[in-house]
Design an enzyme around this catalytic site. Structure first.
Site, PDB file in Angstrom:
ATOM      1  N   CYS A   1       2.483   8.743   3.304  1.00  0.00           N
ATOM      2  CA  CYS A   1       3.413   9.630   4.009  1.00  0.00           C
ATOM      3  C   CYS A   1       4.089   8.894   5.173  1.00  0.00           C
ATOM      4  CB  CYS A   1       2.720  10.920   4.422  1.00  0.00           C
ATOM      5  SG  CYS A   1       3.880  12.280   4.592  1.00  0.00           S
TER       6      CYS A   1
ATOM      7  N   HIS B   1       0.421  12.738  -0.571  1.00  0.00           N
ATOM      8  CA  HIS B   1      -0.932  12.497  -0.053  1.00  0.00           C
ATOM      9  C   HIS B   1      -1.931  12.470  -1.215  1.00  0.00           C
ATOM     10  CE1 HIS B   1      -0.199  13.242   4.330  1.00  0.00           C
ATOM     11  NE2 HIS B   1       0.874  13.842   3.826  1.00  0.00           N
TER      12      HIS B   1
ATOM     13  N   GLU C   1      -4.815  11.544  -1.188  1.00  0.00           N
ATOM     14  CA  GLU C   1      -6.186  11.826  -0.711  1.00  0.00           C
ATOM     15  C   GLU C   1      -6.596  13.288  -0.903  1.00  0.00           C
ATOM     16  OE1 GLU C   1      -3.578  11.201   1.188  1.00  0.00           O
ATOM     17  OE2 GLU C   1      -3.663  12.211   3.141  1.00  0.00           O
TER      18      GLU C   1
HETATM   19  N1  GLN Z   1       6.140  12.787  10.168  1.00  0.00           N
HETATM   20  C1  GLN Z   1       6.528  12.503   8.839  1.00  0.00           C
HETATM   21  C2  GLN Z   1       7.364  13.615   8.223  1.00  0.00           C
HETATM   22  O1  GLN Z   1       7.308  14.727   8.667  1.00  0.00           O
HETATM   23  C3  GLN Z   1       5.331  12.197   7.971  1.00  0.00           C
HETATM   24  C4  GLN Z   1       4.359  13.325   7.822  1.00  0.00           C
HETATM   25  C5  GLN Z   1       3.025  12.911   7.329  1.00  0.00           C
HETATM   26  O2  GLN Z   1       2.621  11.743   7.430  1.00  0.00           O
HETATM   27  N2  GLN Z   1       2.250  13.848   6.829  1.00  0.00           N
HETATM   28  O3  GLN Z   1       8.062  13.397   7.269  1.00  0.00           O
END
Ligand code: GLN
Length: 535
Positions: A383, A509, A511
């Site tokens: 992410c 994600h 995970e």
């Molecule tokens: N801050 C970033 C976004 O909102 C990544 C979010 C995250 O890592 N969950 O796109």
């Protein structure tokens, strides 16, 4: 099976005893006997969900397939049961009140005074039973957050009392307490447990099973003393001793026949004890692994035990499936820079760049990525970690010195990461990110495709920003490829540098989708690459 059985897990004496692990372990044992089991968590705080809470308050925010930002215990439930949860599995006081207040505004209460009892408790009970009636589970295990006696959890405890009364034999209460060892007196003390059970009894609930958390084995004398003082039969006093891994807890409970006690109490036939083959094999592989794989995790919350819970567990599972012992090193991203990155990271076989929000610690992530890219160390960006891979590449390889995400610098001349179109009119911060599972199509021949062994995958998301496709051509011609895309929106979900051994960034994600019997392929592939890198 005829009626759904409801099991409540409450806690006393102190918090952090691991109610979630006990609930998940009991769920596992019942599931192994062929029952359809689900676990839900009731959190007594007023937030609608933990999505707006920062990791200092609440640890990791887990995301369900249907896009609910949930308590991290749901991660344990999924990892243990290998069954997906939904927004129905995590309810907060805030959600209960919101729904009652909405009904009141609609006029549903027909002029009645709306009160905690019965309206709030009815709404709680409706949510408990929903899983049983709608999804036809044999067992619904409900973990009540907090400890007995907290002001906040009173309506939940009162609902448990009412349900025990209404459901009779189809409802049980498992109460988890702590038995401390007083070193000076060389004695275990059961008084806190007795007090905590009394407190539960004062609320009208007689626990059916007690689980005592303890650092060392408790004698039969202590167990029978607890049974006597707490009106619980001795076979229903279970001890949960500290074990090296949470995944051993189901076996600890099985040895004490906790599942059999449950079945007898709800009037079900006990039958043969399940072998738990796959589970035991996993633990055996863990025990047999002697060689180590060193993984560095770079993030700004590494000092918090629970902030990257699902990543930690996914890495552990991936290491075990690669027959390695996981040696996880945590690197605070605020303390990393281009001067010290090589020195600090040089022993790592692989590096993970953590997700996150905001500017703090971002430069350290760039430094770690630069080191991994220039030294060809396997690297997985998740992410924000993936977004940082893109920004670092833009700055150092494409020469776009001011490249950034508009999250960090709204006026950057090179918005290589930008707010998603659908996010531009969002004003409310709660529950409004791109959340939950989305399809992704992987390019044949890519590292990600090799890892998953197929083109079409689904992974969960939690973000507002995305790779800016206007730059796609520029990146690809310089060696960073976009190899995963959402088939509807064409959003870039995966980038990688094919010239390197294993350098993959994912907008999703992985995970949140890794369990004991079904580890996430991307983590397994990353750890495999890290092991090969070491050779
Ligand atoms: N801050 C970033 C976004 O909102 C990544 C979010 C995250 O890592 N969950 O796109």
């Amino acid at each position: 099976m005829a009626d759904t059985k409801y099991i409540f897990v409450t806690g006393g004496v102190v918090s952090s005893l691991g109610k979630g692990i006990i609930a998940a372990s009991l769920g596992k044992l019942l599931q192994a006997r062929g029952y359809k089991v689900t676990i839900q968590k009731f959190d007594p705080y007023i937030n609608i969900d933990p999505g707006t809470l920062n990791p200092y308050e609440h640890g990791e925010c887990y995301v369900t397939v249907d896009g609910h930002e949930a308590d991290l215990d749901l991660g344990h439930y999924e990892r243990f049961l290998n069954v997906q949860t939904t927004r129905a599995n995590n309810i907060t006081t805030g959600r209960i009140y919101q729904s009652v207040i909405n009904k009141e505004r609609k006029g549903d209460y027909l002029g009645k005074t709306v009160q905690v009892v019965p309206h709030i408790t009815d709404e709680i009970k409706r949510n408990v039973k929903l899983l049983g009636s709608k999804y036809k589970f044999d067992f619904v295990i409900t973990e009540i957050g907090g400890t007995v006696g907290d002001i906040e959890s009173l309506p939940f405890i009162e609902s448990v009392r009412q349900l025990k009364w209404e459901l009779g034999r189809n409802c049980l209460c498992v109460h988890l307490t702590y038995v401390p060892y007083i070193a000076a007196a060389k004695e275990y003390k059961t008084k806190p447990t007795q007090h905590s059970v009394k407190q539960l009894q004062e609320s009208g609930i007689q626990p059916d099973i007690l689980v005592l958390r303890t650092e060392h084995e408790l004698s039969n004398t202590i167990l029978s003393k607890v049974a006597l003082f707490c009106n619980v039969s001795q076979d229903a006093v279970i001890q949960s001793i500290d074990v090296p891994t949470i995944y051993e807890v189901p076996l600890v409970l099985q040895r004490q026949k906790m599942d059999e006690v449950v079945l007898r109490k709800v009037g079900l036939e006990v039958g043969p004890t399940p072998e738990m083959k796959a589970w035991r094999q996993f633990l055996q592989r863990k025990a047999d692994a002697t060689e180590v794989v060193k993984i560095g995790l770079v993030g700004k919350y590494v000092e918090l035990q629970d902030a990257y819970k699902s990543i930690d567990e996914s890495l552990l599972q991936a290491a075990i499936y690669n027959d390695r012992k996981l040696d996880l090193h945590l690197f605070h991203s605020e303390k990393l820079n281009n001067e010290n990155a090589e020195e600090l990271l040089k022993d790592m076989d692989g590096i993970v760049i953590a997700p996150g929000f905001g500017q703090r610690g971002i430069e350290g992530k760039f430094a770690a990525i630069k080191y991994a890219r220039e030294h060809d160390v396997p690297c997985l960006g998740i992410c924000l970690g993936m977004q940082c891979m893109v920004i670092e590449f833009a700055r150092d390889v494409l020469g776009l010195k001011d490249a950034n995400s508009t999250e960090m610098e709204p006026n950057t001349p090179h918005k290589v990461i930008d707010l998603m179109e659908e996010q531009k009119n969002v004003t409310n911060m709660g529950g409004s990110m791109r959340l939950g599972a989305y399809d992704c199509v992987l390019e044949k021949g890519s590292k990600a495709w090799e890892a998953y062994g197929k083109e079409h995958i689904q992974e969960r998301h939690r973000h507002r920003f995305e790779f800016n496709s206007e730059y796609r051509h520029l990146f690809e011609s310089a060696g960073m490829k976009c190899v995963g895309e959402n088939p509807e929106s064409n959003l870039v979900e995966v980038v990688e540098i094919p010239a390197l051994k294993w350098f993959v960034g994912v907008q999703f994600h992985p995970e949140y989708n890794s369990t004991v019997v079904n580890p996430n392929p991307l983590f397994v592939s990353f750890v495999k690459a890290a092991i090969e890198n070491k050779k």
